[in-house]
Write a protein that holds these residues in place. Sequence first.
Motif, mmCIF file in Angstrom:
data_model
loop_
_atom_site.group_PDB
_atom_site.id
_atom_site.type_symbol
_atom_site.label_atom_id
_atom_site.label_comp_id
_atom_site.label_asym_id
_atom_site.label_seq_id
_atom_site.Cartn_x
_atom_site.Cartn_y
_atom_site.Cartn_z
ATOM 1 N N LYS A 144 30.150 100.928 -58.229
ATOM 2 C CA LYS A 144 29.965 99.747 -57.415
ATOM 3 C C LYS A 144 31.006 99.794 -56.309
ATOM 4 O O LYS A 144 32.185 99.605 -56.556
ATOM 5 N N THR A 183 18.697 100.788 -46.706
ATOM 6 C CA THR A 183 18.569 100.335 -48.092
ATOM 7 C C THR A 183 19.124 101.380 -49.041
ATOM 8 O O THR A 183 19.820 101.052 -50.017
ATOM 9 N N HIS A 241 22.207 100.804 -51.683
ATOM 10 C CA HIS A 241 22.092 101.104 -53.107
ATOM 11 C C HIS A 241 23.162 102.107 -53.539
ATOM 12 O O HIS A 241 23.764 101.972 -54.616
ATOM 13 N N THR A 242 23.412 103.109 -52.707
ATOM 14 C CA THR A 242 24.340 104.172 -53.077
ATOM 15 C C THR A 242 25.767 103.667 -53.223
ATOM 16 O O THR A 242 26.495 104.091 -54.129
ATOM 17 N N ASP A 296 24.722 94.654 -54.110
ATOM 18 C CA ASP A 296 23.561 93.945 -54.636
ATOM 19 C C ASP A 296 22.533 93.869 -53.518
ATOM 20 O O ASP A 296 22.814 93.325 -52.441
ATOM 21 N N VAL A 297 21.343 94.415 -53.747
ATOM 22 C CA VAL A 297 20.303 94.486 -52.729
ATOM 23 C C VAL A 297 19.112 93.631 -53.159
ATOM 24 O O VAL A 297 18.621 93.768 -54.286
ATOM 25 N N LEU A 311 10.925 102.550 -55.282
ATOM 26 C CA LEU A 311 11.530 101.219 -55.374
ATOM 27 C C LEU A 311 10.621 100.202 -56.058
ATOM 28 O O LEU A 311 10.994 99.041 -56.185
ATOM 29 N N ILE A 345 11.912 97.911 -58.813
ATOM 30 C CA ILE A 345 12.865 96.853 -58.464
ATOM 31 C C ILE A 345 12.088 95.631 -57.981
ATOM 32 O O ILE A 345 11.214 95.749 -57.126
#
Length: 286
Positions: free
Chosen positions: A5, A229, A233-234, A238-239, A253, A256
């Motif tokens: 994170k 995006t 994510h990488t 928080d997306v 995706l 998700i």
Amino acid sequence: MSALKGSCSMYNLLVGFPEGSAHAGRVFEYTPDSVKAKVAPGGVPDLTALMGLPTLVMPEIREGEPEVARLGRILNLARHGSTYTFQFVPDANVTPLPLEKMLANADRWGMQDFEFYRTHWAVKDVDAYAAMWGTVAGQSMPGPKAFQLPTDKLQSHDLVAVMMPFDAKFNSVYEALRGAAAEAGMQCQRADDIWKNEHILDDVLELIWTARVVVADLTDRNANVFYETGIAHTIGRDVVLITQNMEHVPFDLRAIRALNYYPNSEGLDHLKDGLRTRLKTILASS
């Protein structure tokens, strides 16, 4: 340890303090002057900046007591006389590390061995998640080659970065997103709101890096939004995915959850309500 994170290239180190409190006289011990200038401009600690940093909490090493270090964040930081109070929230994705392993990897964390035996609060000019990766895996964390992440910038705890096509037809959508963010106690920005760098990608990267949450509108399968995006994510942001058409969401995706909306007044109200709820949930869990 599971998915990393990301945050910025500094972290709070809290050694030996009772849970939730720290004596002001021990704050910024073993902290370089260059770091103090960033987190305490004019000598006054910037509490918002400190809460934007990853935080490593650990007891002092004591003989015969197996103890661990935990990585997470601090919330509700405040000063009351000679004491700072705070709430520590461990990162559920990061396994606590035995202090013996921490001591063996002290250089990765920017620590001197004696710091393991003294109660203090330091701010280290080190990427804590990269250090964690190195401690667990025994190697440096790989980084991008196509661009440079702005790791010298602090993450904002209330910033929502919006990734969407630069097209006037999305203006009403953006206004709905801004409204949702405001009702959740956050602020909203997209790359065309700012002009800090010569190249727009640098502005986009800084926006993603400093954001607490990234909202990505996948409508129309915009290649730039897909790329951004992936970056979000990488680096562990928080997306929240949104779209006017679920067929526009790439196959990888589909697992998700995404907010599906119609671009009319009723649909935008629904989007606003859904995003506000999601943002509050994210904040409550951090």
